[in-house]
Write a protein that holds these residues in place. Structure first.
Motif, mmCIF file in Angstrom:
data_model
loop_
_atom_site.group_PDB
_atom_site.id
_atom_site.type_symbol
_atom_site.label_atom_id
_atom_site.label_comp_id
_atom_site.label_asym_id
_atom_site.label_seq_id
_atom_site.Cartn_x
_atom_site.Cartn_y
_atom_site.Cartn_z
ATOM 1 N N MET A 147 86.575 -31.746 71.454
ATOM 2 C CA MET A 147 86.451 -30.851 70.672
ATOM 3 C C MET A 147 88.070 -30.015 69.963
ATOM 4 S SD MET A 147 84.720 -29.571 68.523
ATOM 5 C CE MET A 147 83.133 -29.510 68.082
ATOM 6 N N ILE A 148 88.662 -29.783 69.173
ATOM 7 C CA ILE A 148 89.628 -29.033 68.370
ATOM 8 C C ILE A 148 89.473 -28.068 67.883
ATOM 9 C CG2 ILE A 148 91.869 -29.281 67.999
ATOM 10 C CD1 ILE A 148 92.255 -32.292 68.734
ATOM 11 N N LEU A 149 89.686 -26.909 68.304
ATOM 12 C CA LEU A 149 89.527 -25.679 67.622
ATOM 13 C C LEU A 149 90.847 -25.181 66.663
ATOM 14 C CD1 LEU A 149 87.804 -22.741 67.465
ATOM 15 C CD2 LEU A 149 88.905 -22.012 69.112
ATOM 16 N N VAL A 150 90.193 -24.885 65.244
ATOM 17 C CA VAL A 150 91.535 -24.614 64.328
ATOM 18 C C VAL A 150 91.591 -23.048 64.014
ATOM 19 C CG1 VAL A 150 92.439 -25.080 62.750
ATOM 20 C CG2 VAL A 150 92.359 -27.113 64.000
ATOM 21 N N THR A 151 92.485 -21.847 64.460
ATOM 22 C CA THR A 151 92.426 -20.817 63.505
ATOM 23 C C THR A 151 93.087 -20.405 62.495
ATOM 24 O OG1 THR A 151 94.112 -20.305 65.528
ATOM 25 C CG2 THR A 151 92.077 -20.599 65.763
ATOM 26 N N GLY A 152 93.181 -19.447 62.535
ATOM 27 C CA GLY A 152 94.150 -19.656 60.941
ATOM 28 C C GLY A 152 93.803 -20.692 59.545
ATOM 29 N N VAL A 153 92.311 -20.785 60.048
ATOM 30 C CA VAL A 153 92.285 -21.702 58.917
ATOM 31 C C VAL A 153 92.091 -21.201 57.222
ATOM 32 C CG1 VAL A 153 90.768 -23.229 59.689
ATOM 33 C CG2 VAL A 153 89.630 -21.572 59.559
ATOM 34 N N THR A 154 92.307 -19.811 57.293
ATOM 35 C CA THR A 154 92.444 -19.323 55.941
ATOM 36 C C THR A 154 93.939 -18.711 55.763
ATOM 37 O OG1 THR A 154 92.117 -16.825 56.683
ATOM 38 C CG2 THR A 154 90.315 -17.971 56.235
ATOM 39 N N GLY A 155 94.504 -19.178 55.879
ATOM 40 C CA GLY A 155 95.886 -19.120 55.827
ATOM 41 C C GLY A 155 96.697 -20.772 55.211
ATOM 42 N N ALA A 156 98.038 -21.242 55.122
ATOM 43 C CA ALA A 156 98.196 -22.427 54.669
ATOM 44 C C ALA A 156 98.416 -23.065 56.044
ATOM 45 C CB ALA A 156 99.429 -22.029 54.400
ATOM 46 N N THR A 157 98.810 -22.611 57.349
ATOM 47 C CA THR A 157 99.173 -23.966 57.744
ATOM 48 C C THR A 157 97.643 -24.487 58.963
ATOM 49 O OG1 THR A 157 100.891 -22.765 58.125
ATOM 50 C CG2 THR A 157 100.415 -23.869 59.872
ATOM 51 N N GLY A 158 96.875 -23.615 59.538
ATOM 52 C CA GLY A 158 95.836 -23.662 59.817
ATOM 53 C C GLY A 158 94.811 -24.086 59.090
ATOM 54 N N ALA A 159 94.859 -24.043 57.710
ATOM 55 C CA ALA A 159 94.025 -25.174 56.632
ATOM 56 C C ALA A 159 94.589 -26.616 56.600
ATOM 57 C CB ALA A 159 93.834 -24.446 55.017
ATOM 58 N N LEU A 160 95.560 -26.560 56.783
ATOM 59 C CA LEU A 160 96.690 -27.780 56.621
ATOM 60 C C LEU A 160 96.099 -29.009 58.192
ATOM 61 C CD1 LEU A 160 99.826 -27.020 54.498
ATOM 62 C CD2 LEU A 160 98.164 -28.445 53.962
ATOM 63 N N VAL A 161 96.560 -28.455 58.960
ATOM 64 C CA VAL A 161 95.919 -29.025 60.247
ATOM 65 C C VAL A 161 94.494 -29.470 60.120
ATOM 66 C CG1 VAL A 161 94.847 -28.119 62.950
ATOM 67 C CG2 VAL A 161 97.858 -27.253 61.613
ATOM 68 N N ALA A 162 93.317 -29.199 59.705
ATOM 69 C CA ALA A 162 92.237 -28.756 60.442
ATOM 70 C C ALA A 162 91.478 -30.038 58.746
ATOM 71 C CB ALA A 162 91.257 -28.097 59.654
ATOM 72 N N ARG A 163 92.390 -30.208 58.160
ATOM 73 C CA ARG A 163 92.566 -31.159 56.810
ATOM 74 C C ARG A 163 93.592 -32.622 57.808
ATOM 75 N NH1 ARG A 163 94.685 -28.217 51.814
ATOM 76 N NH2 ARG A 163 93.579 -26.586 51.684
ATOM 77 N N GLU A 164 94.244 -32.491 58.548
ATOM 78 C CA GLU A 164 95.120 -33.222 58.904
ATOM 79 C C GLU A 164 94.099 -34.338 59.981
ATOM 80 O OE1 GLU A 164 99.476 -35.280 60.427
ATOM 81 O OE2 GLU A 164 98.807 -33.421 58.752
ATOM 82 N N LEU A 165 93.849 -33.240 60.290
ATOM 83 C CA LEU A 165 92.765 -34.108 62.245
ATOM 84 C C LEU A 165 91.455 -34.658 61.556
ATOM 85 C CD1 LEU A 165 92.923 -30.320 63.957
ATOM 86 C CD2 LEU A 165 93.425 -32.439 65.043
ATOM 87 N N ALA A 166 91.050 -34.401 60.144
ATOM 88 C CA ALA A 166 89.891 -35.226 59.563
ATOM 89 C C ALA A 166 89.818 -36.324 60.091
ATOM 90 C CB ALA A 166 88.996 -34.718 58.353
ATOM 91 N N ALA A 167 91.283 -36.906 59.835
ATOM 92 C CA ALA A 167 91.916 -37.968 59.939
ATOM 93 C C ALA A 167 91.616 -38.749 60.843
ATOM 94 C CB ALA A 167 92.897 -38.097 58.772
#
Length: 295
Positions: free
Chosen positions: A1-21
């Motif tokens: 399990m990886i936790l991603v914070t900052g997902v309401t800003g630019a970088t955190g959201a992009l990290v979550a999207r890329e991790l999906a792959a």
């Protein structure tokens, strides 16, 4: 399990999207999950505030690695998160810092950022520090003025910087979160070219096929603009950082990003082409993407 914070800003959201792959479980954390974009993938969402240690422990339970983004200039948010991470046995924390910590400046925000890096190193979990220069998405703050008046206003129009695409920062973050060889490393992440605000404005005008005027603010005007969003001590620190850039101290280049991703970093032209709808009136909520970090 990886936790991603900052997902309401630019970088955190992009990290979550890329991790999906990567087909790994992703848990995203937000103080208000309603602010998370519908296009942010997650297997799980948790509500937690950095000021609430028990909630942080619940958010970090069962987490192997975490991406940490904080914005408050003085609150002990990082300390709370790191204490909770250590208590829950998190193995690795990737912290979004800023390249300015390695510059010759001693403003309040930079001193605090250096302190936070020391907290990360001494917290217990393995760590990786990412130090981007100013994110290209910060120029989304210009969108409203450009749409309304065809102008961009900023302090020190000819001060050089090497802005970086948040997508490139996210790609490095994902590598750090998923590969053990990045533990204990610090990476400075910069774009492929030195640009000024005036040059970035010219690129936007060319892409929009419109005459976009750059208007250089006075220091007093800039202080007034910043005071609408920040307390006086933060305004003073941000002006000090602007002075540093005007002196040419943010024109440094580096190859960490290209070495880590195996490709040339995206240019500002690339980023602006992909986000032009924010500046043309097609998306009047686009400025919400901008991170406040100023590297």
């Amino acid at each position: 399990m990886i936790l991603v914070t900052g997902v309401t800003g630019a970088t955190g959201a992009l990290v979550a999207r890329e991790l999906a792959a990567y087909r790994v479980p992703v848990r995203v954390m937000a103080r208000d999950p309603r602010q998370i974009g519908a296009d942010v993938p997650r297997t799980e969402t948790v509500t937690a505030d950095y000021a609430d240690p028990p909630a942080l422990r619940r958010a970090l339970r069962g987490v192997h690695a975490a991406f940490l983004v904080t914005n408050h200039p003085t609150a002990p948010h990082d300390a709370h998160f790191l204490e909770a991470a250590a208590a829950e046995g998190v193995g690795h924390v990737v912290k979004l810092s800023a390249a300015v910590v390695d510059d010759d400046t001693d403003d309040l925000l930079t001193r605090r950022q250096r302190e936070i890096e020391e907290e990360v190193r001494g917290a217990g979990p393995a760590w990786t520090l990412l130090r981007p220069r100013a994110l290209m998405s910060n120029t989304l703050a210009w969108a409203a003025g450009l749409r309304a008046r065809g102008t961009v206003g900023a302090l020190y129009g000819d001060a050089p910087n090497t802005p970086v695409d948040p997508r490139d920062v996210a790609s490095v973050a994902v590598r750090a979160l998923t590969r053990p060889e990045h533990r204990g490393k610090t990476y400075t992440l910069v774009g492929p070219q030195t640009l000024t605000a005036r040059q970035q404005t010219r690129i936007l005008g060319e892409l929009l096929c419109l005459p976009v005027e750059f208007r250089e603010r006075t220091r007093q005007e800039e202080a007034g603009v910043l005071a609408r969003r920040h307390p006086p001590h933060v305004v003073g620190a941000l002006l000090q950082r602007a002075d540093l850039q005007a002196a040419g101290n943010k024109r440094r280049t580096g190859d960490d990003l290209e070495r880590l991703t195996g490709r040339r970093p995206r240019s500002y032209h690339d980023w602006a082409s992909d986000h032009l709808h924010h500046f043309s009136g097609g998306d009047r909520d686009g400025t919400a993407e901008a991170d406040r970090a100023n590297g």
